[in-house]
Scaffold this motif. Sequence first.
Motif, PDB file in Angstrom:
ATOM      1  N   UNK A  44     -25.746  -3.662 -92.887  1.00 23.42           N
ATOM      2  CA  UNK A  44     -26.442  -4.434 -93.529  1.00 23.42           C
ATOM      3  C   UNK A  44     -26.468  -5.969 -92.946  1.00 23.42           C
ATOM      4  N   UNK A  45     -27.770  -6.423 -93.031  1.00 26.81           N
ATOM      5  CA  UNK A  45     -27.684  -7.959 -92.483  1.00 26.81           C
ATOM      6  C   UNK A  45     -27.059  -9.113 -93.199  1.00 26.81           C
ATOM      7  N   UNK A  46     -26.743 -10.145 -92.478  1.00 25.12           N
ATOM      8  CA  UNK A  46     -25.994 -11.137 -93.325  1.00 25.12           C
ATOM      9  C   UNK A  46     -27.126 -12.454 -93.221  1.00 25.12           C
ATOM     10  N   UNK A  47     -26.940 -12.940 -94.188  1.00 25.04           N
ATOM     11  CA  UNK A  47     -27.873 -14.160 -94.318  1.00 25.04           C
ATOM     12  C   UNK A  47     -27.138 -15.462 -94.813  1.00 25.04           C
ATOM     13  N   UNK A  48     -27.265 -16.449 -93.912  1.00 27.55           N
ATOM     14  CA  UNK A  48     -26.476 -17.641 -93.805  1.00 27.55           C
ATOM     15  C   UNK A  48     -27.254 -18.684 -95.122  1.00 27.55           C
ATOM     16  N   UNK A  49     -26.349 -19.250 -96.268  1.00 28.22           N
ATOM     17  CA  UNK A  49     -26.847 -20.121 -97.115  1.00 28.22           C
ATOM     18  C   UNK A  49     -26.658 -21.358 -96.855  1.00 28.22           C
ATOM     19  N   UNK A  50     -27.392 -22.308 -96.959  1.00 30.83           N
ATOM     20  CA  UNK A  50     -27.289 -23.586 -96.510  1.00 30.83           C
ATOM     21  C   UNK A  50     -28.169 -24.439 -97.514  1.00 30.83           C
ATOM     22  N   UNK A  51     -27.645 -25.766 -97.850  1.00 30.49           N
ATOM     23  CA  UNK A  51     -28.181 -26.523 -98.920  1.00 30.49           C
ATOM     24  C   UNK A  51     -27.722 -27.871 -98.659  1.00 30.49           C
TER      25      UNK A  51
END
Length: 126
Positions: free
Chosen positions: A1-8
Amino acid sequence: MSRTVINTPNAPQAIGTYSQAVKVGTTVYLSGQIPLVPSTMEVISEDFAEQTQQVFANLTAVCEAAGGTLNDLAKVNIFMTDLSNFATVNEIMSQHFSQPYPARAAIQISALPKGVQIEIDGVMEL
């Protein structure tokens, strides 16, 4: 599964080698949030209740950036430097969550980054 970085920009930027959150499939792993004001990267105050409110504001921002809300958190870990603040955490947490509440651990530790009194991380299921 791919990983997505969350940034805000609505939550404090990482002060180390970590991401604000990482999404794998439909699960989001939130890094610990401390009571830094995102725009200044300074601790909001020395008051425990104000620190706790800021932590929940930061967690809310990260949850929203990942496409969820605080109520999507399945598990939270609360780290405090003084467990005598437990009742305050419960009161403030009840302002930010509706039932069913997430699973939770509350742990007293000797110190936290920048000398703050509370840090919270969590796991969110979307």
